[in-house]
Motif scaffolding. Structure first.
Motif, PDB file in Angstrom:
ATOM      1  N   GLU A  20       0.825  -1.214   0.000  1.00 24.70           N
ATOM      2  CA  GLU A  20       0.000   0.000   0.000  1.00 24.70           C
ATOM      3  C   GLU A  20       0.859   1.263   0.000  1.00 24.70           C
ATOM      4  N   ASP A  21       2.030   1.201   0.592  1.00 21.18           N
ATOM      5  CA  ASP A  21       2.884   2.392   0.683  1.00 21.18           C
ATOM      6  C   ASP A  21       3.350   2.876  -0.687  1.00 21.18           C
ATOM      7  N   VAL A  26       1.731   3.361  -3.256  1.00 20.58           N
ATOM      8  CA  VAL A  26       0.643   3.892  -4.093  1.00 20.58           C
ATOM      9  C   VAL A  26       0.352   5.364  -3.837  1.00 20.58           C
ATOM     10  N   ILE A  27       0.764   5.866  -2.683  1.00 24.82           N
ATOM     11  CA  ILE A  27       0.239   7.154  -2.186  1.00 24.82           C
ATOM     12  C   ILE A  27       0.982   8.353  -2.769  1.00 24.82           C
ATOM     13  N   GLY A  73      -1.390   9.691  -7.884  1.00 28.33           N
ATOM     14  CA  GLY A  73      -1.837   8.900  -6.741  1.00 28.33           C
ATOM     15  C   GLY A  73      -3.205   8.273  -6.946  1.00 28.33           C
TER      16      GLY A  73
END
Lengths: 435, 435, 435, 435
Positions: free
Chosen positions: A32-33, A35-36, A96
């Protein structure tokens, strides 16, 4: 082509090392990290991984006549950063919004490119392609630094305060009084010597400049010194600030450097190892140009000009707190660190050093020089001409690299640049004054 | 508490089924897909999964005296949607900046809550807690619909056009001429009958309304009909539009419903099964109130009032194209579908139906009724009073559910509501006119 | 045409009186005051003077076959407010950028139109043109109110606090306890009776509505009562507010009604006669719908529905504090004022009035009714159809007129409307509750 | 103080002349014209008239010990431009919301100040006050130029196209081929010589600079040449533009210089004398730095550095098309104008001039030099230190004055500065290139 080919060994291991380093930096990350995008200036980690591959796909492989592997055509659109010459591109602030390609797909894309580059190395790299590979590698090193600064911003935007990597407690060495190194008026040359290896086009050409007599602080400004500025009302006195800086500080409610947080028992700061107390003797970091300029004004000094900095830096070894140290944070100056990243020449009589310390690594140092072309500058031909030249407006030059910079990436002539309100890089300052 | 407890079997399987349905809807997703917020109205999928669990954590478990498991305290801040009464909350447009908690951590959080709820079911649910569980389940069903509409928006924002799930080609049934159902002037009652099971507070109280004579279209407006409006310059004629609608359409450059794309050979649309041609006989979908109103004006009709719609809907079975059908898109009306989702009463002589079809499922139907409290309305006591009442301003009522609504979630009295410029829900229209 | 013409005397003096009233309202102004647009909702005074003339130029004179005088063609563009049907127009928020035409030129334009209208009156007004003239005059009266509210906003934006006109000190009559008038459930008719004279299209048609039993406060809410709400934390309690209202109050930093200013010794307010203390018994004014709604919630009541208000208003004489009184501010209710603007019917036994006071004049009263078309509503044909209908979205109905409304302009059926965040009109409230 | 006083005659007439010139420039204006602020950068004319008086009120009269006349205290707040040191001030973008003080009141304010200054001249000006008066007069001359550029913007925002003053048709002299003046590498001094009269602090100190060999165009770029750039797709080729320039041009939809309008038969432009055809041989004007830079790139050249320009300008007489000529627009270069505003030294053999023409007047010439402090620069002490230094960020230096500059105001060392997107000043360009 055989006779123009250079030994494949020369670039191959360097290519592999640098590409692997990008992936190594991602080891602490969850899927998940990647993607931001926590603000428009930040790019998602997976975008960095893909864009640096797109660079080889676009600028190296076709030039080398290597047949491209089967790559999703939309990637050319998604992973173009700002090169108008190679076609339209996805809008930066929307990076993002992309869950796809997934992280796995991005790694697969990287490896397709690596395989194709492997074929090129097998076959032998034509001489005219070698500089392109070098640009690609230097470019990837730049993005390695951005990956760290961007993930720091991403994590800092999360109320859970995620930690990138546990790190040793800060080494808050004993204070050292600030000294000054003096430089006489002179005509010197700055910029890159044609025979001295890779440099970006913005470091060209070597040219003569007239230097007025000046003095340069022999170390960086520390958090403790910056706290004095804050305690003395630095953020409340308009007279210390550039007009645009004051307006920005007011509208953004700046009260301290980025990532500092007021706690009950004093100031804390968010680091890649989590939240901890501000350490007084560490170099102050995450300052905008506006804040650096206000601090210098408060101190009765000024920021160095980039030619002054470059003149002074020639006397120092490229040694210091770089990304390889895996501290990811500037560190306090120790007396014993002085020789290594200090003067190569003899120290003059007395206790004052004759050359400044901490010139490389730790924090990028804001200069008062607006980012502008050197006399005689011409950008590279073709799309790569967009690399530097078109940004020579409303930005200021920074020098020396930081704790997130690869050591092999930096040089005394290296010109980094950011707009004066940028704070999310590892940016600090060193004082200068007229002699 | 034993005597007030009801048989645990009553709610337990329903709880398990609905909670499982939320997770089932996520099966087609990659980890990265859970993270994205493509516009402020959209929430990341993992946020929906967490927020619906937070609801039980906050409103049910404490009321039932169940000891809370060990939950990260910051979740209470991150997963509060809009309940001021239970404390501060993370800013809605920033939901997409959170890589942590990871998807795995969110599922672990869900299962902690499920375990605690399991203890409650084991122990027996106190009677006063049962309505809270029911609200929690209805609430989760609402978020199931949002998960689908939000992931559709997320995917539509990606130039790679990701597909949620491959689906059969549209069943573009033969056209059926529009018919009208006539209703005489009457005083009728609308709203919820106290003894008739769960309903949200905004459906209360049952009350009398005076209905003026009107006619209601016996089916939804189709894409083909909407294309006529477009071809007739519907998006270029200010006179058809509400003033605010016209301003919005101009500033947003609306030329067609959301998700429609102009291709060389006609209009295509993005669906959860990818991009395909517009099917003429499918109900038109992803319209704002402004567009629905302009279409009705162009057609010489108007939108129904919500009381009119409710009066007409009482004559229809709750049957239709709901989420359980797994079409995730409105479908063309077939003659044979008419009886099932059509009139319960005998059709009057001739070929015209006496009751409207497609009243439930397919698309939410915009009404011309501003979302307002019914006479005598009182919101729930406590924090749950924020569920509905505070949104009764600048929104319009929609009726009937959609292809993303669980069948067990909808009722003739159900009042959905969105601002007039919202288009990312499965929203369409049915015509009405004064008789 | 002779036989369709009506006696010119009928409308002529009314036309002259109303046109003169617009100019009379400008007497206190300096030339510079005519030019300012202090926010997008406000129009410069000279724009009002010109636009109301443009209305006759565009909708009346051509319909009457009167040859237009020689008028600068660009005026048709500059002074069109929002009528798409008659051509493009100058962008509303830019009205304050126009120094030309000068004030003198605007007056000259007015007089050209007046001369042409004079010719029409001389010649005799065709019957089909009479309603257009009436619309033009009612329209001008609406702009007279706007001229006052707009210049109030202009002056309030100036640190010099200019005064429109010196006025007597407020008559802060002794407090009167709030009473309630009760109305039983009934089906009644609201809207305009076809034979009863001029009304706007939005008051049509006369139609039946079902009224639920309710009570209406017998007077307006006062500043003193509103101060209690403020002192009780009314602006700090989210639970009292509509969600959108709370968001607006936070982002706009609302702490009191518009024009209130905190002084060392209590609250002051800016009026058209300058800054003075808040008078406790004056009706509270310059509230948004959001504030009115929050106050009502705090008081355990609600706002009236427009049909309820209209039912109650039928029992009152149209008498009160209108613009003709030249107070330009709502005034405290005196016991002796009760009969005049009070019940026509006998007061029931006891001290409680049987009909509410202050129904007309003083302040526009927010109702909880969203502005929507009445059943059977059709807008006027042609461009004048844009007058009302296209605004029936995201606005709330206000009733009763204000201290800036001409007395001859108001009726029990009159429907004014503004968005829920509008505060610069003379807007206040009266409480209602379910019986 | 008597012995430090200088003959009052020295400054008195100059004061009167410059103050009268400000008022003379307003003669063509209507009262309404004084009030408008057509964008945040523009100030209303009456604000300029008041602010220049406030300058004497604030910085001169108190320093001279002259008792201030009775002045509205709020003026100190309203007419402070950007001096934080002398107190709070009215927000710049709100200057156009002020109808009061009226134009008459502003003139009265001016005359109060003039009377007080008259007393000072009567009494004899102390020596330490003389430089303050000189700053005040130079400051007023700067605002005279702004009054013209601002009113031009105000008029251009009005669909009526008001005319400031009728002017003779453009003198579109025959084209002259562009020539180049060559300058060798040298160390020269730029900045102001202490004994050479008034200069702003940003022109200090005189200092040595190293000049690289370069060539400077012997005249300004013309509209005809700029049209070639436009016709060659200058506004469509990203590669010609700075990155920020391209983004601005896209978002602002730039297609031509400010005030140019596409007409059926070619380009027209709005001037202070109304709208007319573009004259091919007039200097192109109202360009941003971004456009000037893109043009230079297209032409295979660059903009001059400010030190280069200053070196070249020393050889030219200060003579040209200044505000005194009352043309208010740049004019085409005539062969006969060459000697007057041309080389003082002999022209080298052949037809090519050895010194550039049009160095002064006509248009401000963008240089490629970011506005930065000279080596050794110190701002003035006190509030006047805010005059220049705090703006040394994100602006570029312009040289030479324009058709709106008073002739007595300009010098070879004069440094004007604007952000790179500013277009409403009389800004053009001259080409340079490396030799």
């Amino acid at each position: 082509m055989a006779e123009t080919a250079v030994p494949k060994r020369a670039l191959d291991p360097r290519y592999r090392q640098i590409r692997a380093q990008s992936e190594m930096l991602c080891e602490p990350l969850e899927t998940e990290d990647y993607v931001i995008q926590s603000m428009p200036d930040v790019s998602p980690t997976k975008w960095h991984l893909a864009h640096t591959s797109w660079f080889f796909q676009t600028f190296v492989l076709p030039a080398a006549g290597i047949e491209l592997p089967d790559i999703e055509p939309t990637y050319a659109y998604l992973f173009n950063s700002y090169y108008n010459a190679v076609g339209p591109r996805h809008c930066r602030p929307l990076r993002g919004l992309l869950s796809r390609p997934t992280v796995d797909q991005v790694y697969a894309y990287r490896h397709l490119i690596d395989d194709a580059m492997g074929k090129l190395f097998e076959r032998g790299v034509p001489e005219d392609v070698m500089p392109l590979i070098e640009v690609g590698l230097q470019h990837e090193q730049q993005h390695q630094e951005l990956m760290l600064t961007d993930i720091k911003h991403v994590f800092s935007s999360n109320p859970l305060d995620p930690m990138y990597r546990a790190l040793p407690a800060p080494d808050d060495a004993k204070p050292r009084a600030l000294g000054w190194c003096r430089y006489d008026e002179q005509v010197t040359t700055i910029g890159i010597d044609p025979g001295s290896g890779f440099a970006f086009d913005n470091e060209h050409p070597l040219h003569r400049v007239l230097i007025h007599p000046f003095e340069l602080a022999d170390r960086l400004v520390t958090c403790g010194e910056y706290l004095e500025f804050m305690d003395d009302g630095g953020y409340e006195q308009a007279s210390l600030w550039l007009s645009e800086g004051w307006a920005t500080a007011q509208s953004e409610h700046w009260q301290a450097p980025l990532y500092w947080r007021r706690a009950e028992d004093g100031w804390q700061l968010f680091t890649l190892a989590g939240v901890r107390k501000v350490a007084a003797h560490e170099p102050v970091c995450h300052l905008s140009y506006f804040e650096a300029s206000a601090f210098a004004e408060w101190a009765g000094c000024r920021l160095p000009r980039e030619a002054e900095w470059e003149l002074a830096a020639r006397g120092s070894r490229i040694d210091g707190n770089f990304v390889e140290q895996r501290r990811y944070h500037p560190q306090a100056l120790r007396d014993e660190t002085l020789p290594s990243n200090g003067p190569l020449r003899d120290v003059s009589a007395g206790s004052r050093p004759s050359a400044p310390a901490q010139m490389f690594g730790d924090v990028w140092e804001w200069t008062m020089s607006a980012y502008a072309p050197y006399p005689g500058y011409r950008p590279l031909e073709g799309a790569l001409g967009e690399y530097n030249g078109k940004f020579m407006c409303n930005q200021f030059v920074l020098r020396g690299g930081s704790c997130a910079t690869p050591e092999s990436h930096i040089r005394p002539t290296y010109r980094n640049f950011f707009p004066p309100d940028a704070r999310w890089q590892f940016t600090g300052l060193r004082l200068a004054r007229d002699a």
